[in-house]
Write an enzyme that holds these catalytic residues in place. Structure first.
Site, PDB file in Angstrom:
ATOM      1  N   SER A   1       1.058  -1.267   0.218  1.00  0.00           N
ATOM      2  CA  SER A   1      -0.140  -0.423  -0.159  1.00  0.00           C
ATOM      3  C   SER A   1       1.085   1.317   0.066  1.00  0.00           C
ATOM      4  CB  SER A   1      -0.314   0.247   1.100  1.00  0.00           C
ATOM      5  OG  SER A   1      -1.915   1.236   1.139  1.00  0.00           O
TER       6      SER A   1
ATOM      7  N   TYR B   1      -1.542  -1.027  10.865  1.00  0.00           N
ATOM      8  CA  TYR B   1      -1.702  -1.226   9.399  1.00  0.00           C
ATOM      9  C   TYR B   1      -0.185  -0.092   8.238  1.00  0.00           C
ATOM     10  CZ  TYR B   1      -3.139  -1.343   4.481  1.00  0.00           C
ATOM     11  OH  TYR B   1      -3.524  -2.097   2.889  1.00  0.00           O
TER      12      TYR B   1
ATOM     13  N   LYS C   1       2.587  -2.476   6.490  1.00  0.00           N
ATOM     14  CA  LYS C   1       3.492  -2.650   5.091  1.00  0.00           C
ATOM     15  C   LYS C   1       4.135  -2.228   5.048  1.00  0.00           C
ATOM     16  CE  LYS C   1      -1.300  -4.092   3.553  1.00  0.00           C
ATOM     17  NZ  LYS C   1      -1.208  -5.190   2.404  1.00  0.00           N
TER      18      LYS C   1
END
Ligand SMILES: NC(=O)c1ccc[n+]([C@@H]2O[C@H](COP(=O)([O-])OP(=O)(O)OC[C@H]3O[C@@H](n4cnc5c(N)ncnc54)[C@H](OP(=O)(O)O)[C@@H]3O)[C@@H](O)[C@H]2O)c1
Length: 259
Positions: free
Chosen positions: A150, A163, A167
């Site tokens: 991402s 998150y 990532k």
């Protein structure tokens, strides 16, 4: 635009294929001719994905099988990868897409919440990739691994620290795997999408906060799922034969938005 990438004779395992991007990616690979194993925890949703893919592929496409897999469970990954390899004959392509997120201020994050995100998005990807890459090495056929990261693995935003950490770790894992696996003819790259319009987030992007966010994207719009198709196929196919260790951003310029 007309771009043809032929994956006839190739096989692919897609994790997180029961919804969203993974479901879409599996269809893209099948329509390019690959035989695809669809993996996730919700087997009923996988069956829906399989039916939708088979209805859409026509005579030129590949075919799909479903495999129950929880990427946070080492035994489930071992068994699921073995089942996929048995059904497909071998695995040429892995799309490491399964992922979760939790929106929570850093100071309020519970231990369990942190672990769930990191165990799925980072450790889970490493777990599946290791199991698949060992087979690619042993089969001597090489392969392509695409980690779905991402732009939040490359930049930061508020309230999604677990998150972002997962990532960011996946981006570095991609580079480390590319370095070690090149000698086995295995390419490893990451696709880093920006904000995409999906059924799940359309309500949010209709709000004032959502519209403000869209204004910060240089192209002033959200991405569409189909705008990931050619970037995915590039990384999965021989069209990307000299690409390994790359981060391919598809984000309407969000990574270069003005400070
Ligand atoms: N949507 C975006 O705008 C966007 C942008 C950048 C990156 N991404 C990334 O794209 C990937 C897919 O996201 P999405 O938006 O399509 O989300 P989604 O619709 O919620 O799909 C997530 C998928 O991951 C699977 N999954 C979650 N935990 C799992 C586990 N423990 N074991 C196996 N599968 C698991 C889910 O299947 P089950 O629940 O059936 O297991 C589901 O198929 C994620 O890695 C996400 O970070 C998305």
């Amino acid at each position: 635009m007309s771009v043809t990438i032929d994956l006839n004779g190739k096989t692919a395992l897609v994790t997180g294929a029961s919804s969203g991007l993974g479901r879409h990616f599996a269809g893209v690979l099948a329509r390019a001719g690959a035989r695809v194993a669809l993996a996730a925890r919700r087997t009923d949703a996988l069956a829906d994905t399989r039916a939708a893919i088979e209805a859409s592929i026509g005579v030129a496409g590949g075919s799909a099988v479903t495999v129950a897999m929880d990427v946070t469970d080492p035994d489930s990954v071992r068994d699921g990868v073995a089942e996929a390899a048995a059904a497909l004959g071998r695995i040429d392509i892995l799309v490491n897409n399964a992922g979760v997120t939790i929106t929570r201020p850093f100071l309020d994050m519970e231990e369990e919440e942190w672990e769930r995100v990191v165990d799925t998005n980072l450790t889970g990807c490493a777990r599946v990739a290791r199991a698949v890459a060992r087979r690619m090495r042993d089969d001597g056929t090489g392969g392509a691994i695409v980690n779905i990261a991402s732009i939040l693995g490359l930049r930061v935003a508020g309230q999604v620290s677990s998150y972002i950490a997962s990532k960011g770790g996946l981006v570095q894992l991609t580079r480390a795997m590319a370095l070690e696996l090149a000698r086995h003819n295995i390419r490893v790259n990451a696709l880093c999408p920006g904000y995409l319009e999906t059924e799940l987030n359309s309500d949010f992007f209709a709000t004032d906060a959502g519209k403000t966010l869209i204004k910060r994207i240089p192209q002033r719009r959200l991405g569409r799922l189909d705008e990931l198709d050619v970037p995915l196929l590039l990384l999965c196919s021989d069209a990307g034969s000299y690409m390994t260790g790359s981060m391919l951003t598809v984000d309407g310029g969000h990574m270069v938005s003005s400070l």
